[in-house]
Design a protein around this motif. Structure first.
Motif, PDB file in Angstrom:
ATOM      1  N   LEU A  92     -34.121 -20.822  32.352  1.00 18.92           N
ATOM      2  CA  LEU A  92     -32.949 -19.982  32.148  1.00 18.92           C
ATOM      3  C   LEU A  92     -31.840 -20.818  31.538  1.00 18.92           C
ATOM      4  O   LEU A  92     -31.567 -21.934  31.988  1.00 18.92           O
ATOM      5  N   CYS A  93     -31.188 -20.282  30.516  1.00 19.75           N
ATOM      6  CA  CYS A  93     -30.085 -20.978  29.860  1.00 19.75           C
ATOM      7  C   CYS A  93     -28.889 -20.042  29.721  1.00 19.75           C
ATOM      8  O   CYS A  93     -29.057 -18.853  29.415  1.00 19.75           O
ATOM      9  N   ARG A  94     -27.699 -20.587  29.949  1.00 22.73           N
ATOM     10  CA  ARG A  94     -26.473 -19.806  29.773  1.00 22.73           C
ATOM     11  C   ARG A  94     -25.784 -20.216  28.469  1.00 22.73           C
ATOM     12  O   ARG A  94     -25.607 -21.406  28.200  1.00 22.73           O
ATOM     13  N   VAL A  95     -25.375 -19.229  27.696  1.00 26.72           N
ATOM     14  CA  VAL A  95     -24.656 -19.481  26.458  1.00 26.72           C
ATOM     15  C   VAL A  95     -23.196 -19.789  26.800  1.00 26.72           C
ATOM     16  O   VAL A  95     -22.498 -18.967  27.388  1.00 26.72           O
ATOM     17  N   LEU A  96     -22.751 -20.981  26.437  1.00 21.75           N
ATOM     18  CA  LEU A  96     -21.393 -21.420  26.756  1.00 21.75           C
ATOM     19  C   LEU A  96     -20.424 -21.212  25.596  1.00 21.75           C
ATOM     20  O   LEU A  96     -19.225 -21.013  25.812  1.00 21.75           O
ATOM     21  N   LEU A  97     -20.946 -21.269  24.381  1.00 20.57           N
ATOM     22  CA  LEU A  97     -20.094 -21.208  23.195  1.00 20.57           C
ATOM     23  C   LEU A  97     -20.936 -20.747  22.018  1.00 20.57           C
ATOM     24  O   LEU A  97     -22.129 -21.075  21.946  1.00 20.57           O
ATOM     25  N   THR A  98     -20.334 -19.992  21.123  1.00 21.26           N
ATOM     26  CA  THR A  98     -21.058 -19.542  19.931  1.00 21.26           C
ATOM     27  C   THR A  98     -20.240 -19.868  18.677  1.00 21.26           C
ATOM     28  O   THR A  98     -19.019 -19.948  18.718  1.00 21.26           O
ATOM     29  N   SER A  99     -20.950 -20.066  17.577  1.00 25.15           N
ATOM     30  CA  SER A  99     -20.302 -20.260  16.273  1.00 25.15           C
ATOM     31  C   SER A  99     -21.179 -19.601  15.221  1.00 25.15           C
ATOM     32  O   SER A  99     -22.201 -18.976  15.543  1.00 25.15           O
ATOM     33  N   ARG A 133     -23.123 -20.967  13.091  1.00 26.25           N
ATOM     34  CA  ARG A 133     -24.388 -21.637  12.818  1.00 26.25           C
ATOM     35  C   ARG A 133     -25.134 -22.109  14.056  1.00 26.25           C
ATOM     36  O   ARG A 133     -26.323 -22.411  13.975  1.00 26.25           O
ATOM     37  N   HIS A 134     -24.458 -22.206  15.178  1.00 26.81           N
ATOM     38  CA  HIS A 134     -25.127 -22.707  16.377  1.00 26.81           C
ATOM     39  C   HIS A 134     -24.513 -22.108  17.633  1.00 26.81           C
ATOM     40  O   HIS A 134     -23.467 -21.459  17.588  1.00 26.81           O
ATOM     41  N   ILE A 135     -25.190 -22.328  18.745  1.00 27.40           N
ATOM     42  CA  ILE A 135     -24.627 -22.006  20.055  1.00 27.40           C
ATOM     43  C   ILE A 135     -24.693 -23.264  20.911  1.00 27.40           C
ATOM     44  O   ILE A 135     -25.434 -24.204  20.614  1.00 27.40           O
ATOM     45  N   VAL A 136     -23.908 -23.260  21.967  1.00 27.49           N
ATOM     46  CA  VAL A 136     -23.991 -24.312  22.980  1.00 27.49           C
ATOM     47  C   VAL A 136     -24.462 -23.644  24.251  1.00 27.49           C
ATOM     48  O   VAL A 136     -23.898 -22.625  24.666  1.00 27.49           O
ATOM     49  N   TRP A 137     -25.513 -24.168  24.853  1.00 31.85           N
ATOM     50  CA  TRP A 137     -25.994 -23.602  26.105  1.00 31.85           C
ATOM     51  C   TRP A 137     -26.296 -24.697  27.102  1.00 31.85           C
ATOM     52  O   TRP A 137     -26.266 -25.881  26.777  1.00 31.85           O
ATOM     53  N   ILE A 138     -26.595 -24.276  28.333  1.00 33.32           N
ATOM     54  CA  ILE A 138     -26.953 -25.220  29.387  1.00 33.32           C
ATOM     55  C   ILE A 138     -28.040 -24.604  30.249  1.00 33.32           C
ATOM     56  O   ILE A 138     -28.037 -23.385  30.502  1.00 33.32           O
ATOM     57  N   ALA A 139     -28.972 -25.417  30.696  1.00 34.26           N
ATOM     58  CA  ALA A 139     -30.029 -24.944  31.601  1.00 34.26           C
ATOM     59  C   ALA A 139     -29.395 -24.604  32.947  1.00 34.26           C
ATOM     60  O   ALA A 139     -28.716 -25.436  33.553  1.00 34.26           O
ATOM     61  N   VAL A 140     -29.628 -23.398  33.403  1.00 38.73           N
ATOM     62  CA  VAL A 140     -28.937 -22.887  34.595  1.00 38.73           C
ATOM     63  C   VAL A 140     -29.401 -23.565  35.878  1.00 38.73           C
ATOM     64  O   VAL A 140     -28.592 -23.780  36.795  1.00 38.73           O
ATOM     65  N   GLU A 141     -30.659 -23.913  35.977  1.00 38.87           N
ATOM     66  CA  GLU A 141     -31.201 -24.407  37.240  1.00 38.87           C
ATOM     67  C   GLU A 141     -31.488 -25.908  37.244  1.00 38.87           C
ATOM     68  O   GLU A 141     -32.051 -26.426  38.209  1.00 38.87           O
ATOM     69  N   ASP A 142     -31.099 -26.595  36.198  1.00 39.74           N
ATOM     70  CA  ASP A 142     -31.345 -28.035  36.083  1.00 39.74           C
ATOM     71  C   ASP A 142     -30.162 -28.808  36.669  1.00 39.74           C
ATOM     72  O   ASP A 142     -29.038 -28.722  36.168  1.00 39.74           O
ATOM     73  N   LYS A 143     -30.412 -29.576  37.727  1.00 39.39           N
ATOM     74  CA  LYS A 143     -29.339 -30.303  38.411  1.00 39.39           C
ATOM     75  C   LYS A 143     -28.820 -31.497  37.621  1.00 39.39           C
ATOM     76  O   LYS A 143     -27.835 -32.132  38.022  1.00 39.39           O
TER      77      LYS A 143
END
Length: 205
Positions: free
Chosen positions: A14-21, A23-33
């Protein structure tokens, strides 16, 4: 195509989208400590969507948006204090750039309010749970013996009184049994008003 804070699933991650542009997005793995924000090209994601390897899913932390802790409560104070600590970092529009992030981390740690591991937990929690101050609320629902019934012994359960005088009553198994009888017999079938049911209960105790 992608919305900030939406959650997507790539394979089993699972990944959450933190930022969009554009040409790209910034995301982070939701369950990765140990996760940090990552930059992903939109062209890659479009291919994965077409291949159905990337799908939109329900936000596992969507409920956090609607939490309303009592003003001045312990959990509200913890949330607000922790947000002020990480605010310079998470409000930086370039938070996803490692150099910028590292500089903020150095400055926050220099203030001496939190340790490095705790700071990392805070910023990950903020990003992984929806980028809202409520993301920093304590997980009190995970405290204690989940699913197990608490038994009153020497003192009553719950918070002490702060408005009315007295210490409250200790509800033991006998009292609980009477409560259940009164509720099932007189309240749920609406044969008694609450006031009358209360008087019935007092007479039975």
């Amino acid at each position: 195509m992608f919305q900030v804070n939406e959650v997507v699933q790539l394979n089993d991650t699972l990944c959450r989208v933190l930022l969009t542009s554009m040409r790209h997005i910034v995301w982070i793995a939701v369950e990765d400590k140990k996760a940090f924000p990552e930059i992903v090209e939109l062209s890659q994601l479009e291919v994965l969507l077409l291949q159905e390897k990337l799908v939109r899913v329900e936000d596992p932390y969507g409920y956090i948006q609607n939490l309303l802790p009592e003003k001045g409560s312990k959990e509200a104070r913890i949330r607000d204090t922790n947000y002020q600590i990480i605010k310079p970092l998470v409000e930086d529009p370039n938070f996803y750039i490692k150099k910028n992030r590292s500089q903020h981390i150095v400055e926050i740690l220099a203030a001496g309010k939190v340790s490095r591991p705790y700071l990392y937990r805070l910023i990950r929690r903020y990003w992984q749970r929806g980028q809202t101050p409520n993301s920093l609320l304590p997980d009190y629902k995970n405290s204690g013996a989940k699913g197990q019934k608490r038994i009153a012994k020497d003192k009553k359960l719950g918070r002490p009184r702060v408005i009315m005088e007295g210490k409250g009553a200790l509800v033991d198994e006998k009292a609980e049994h009477l409560f259940r009888i009164i509720i099932d017999t007189y309240v749920l079938n609406k044969s008694f008003s609450l006031a009358k049911a209360h008087r019935k209960l007092k007479g039975a105790l």
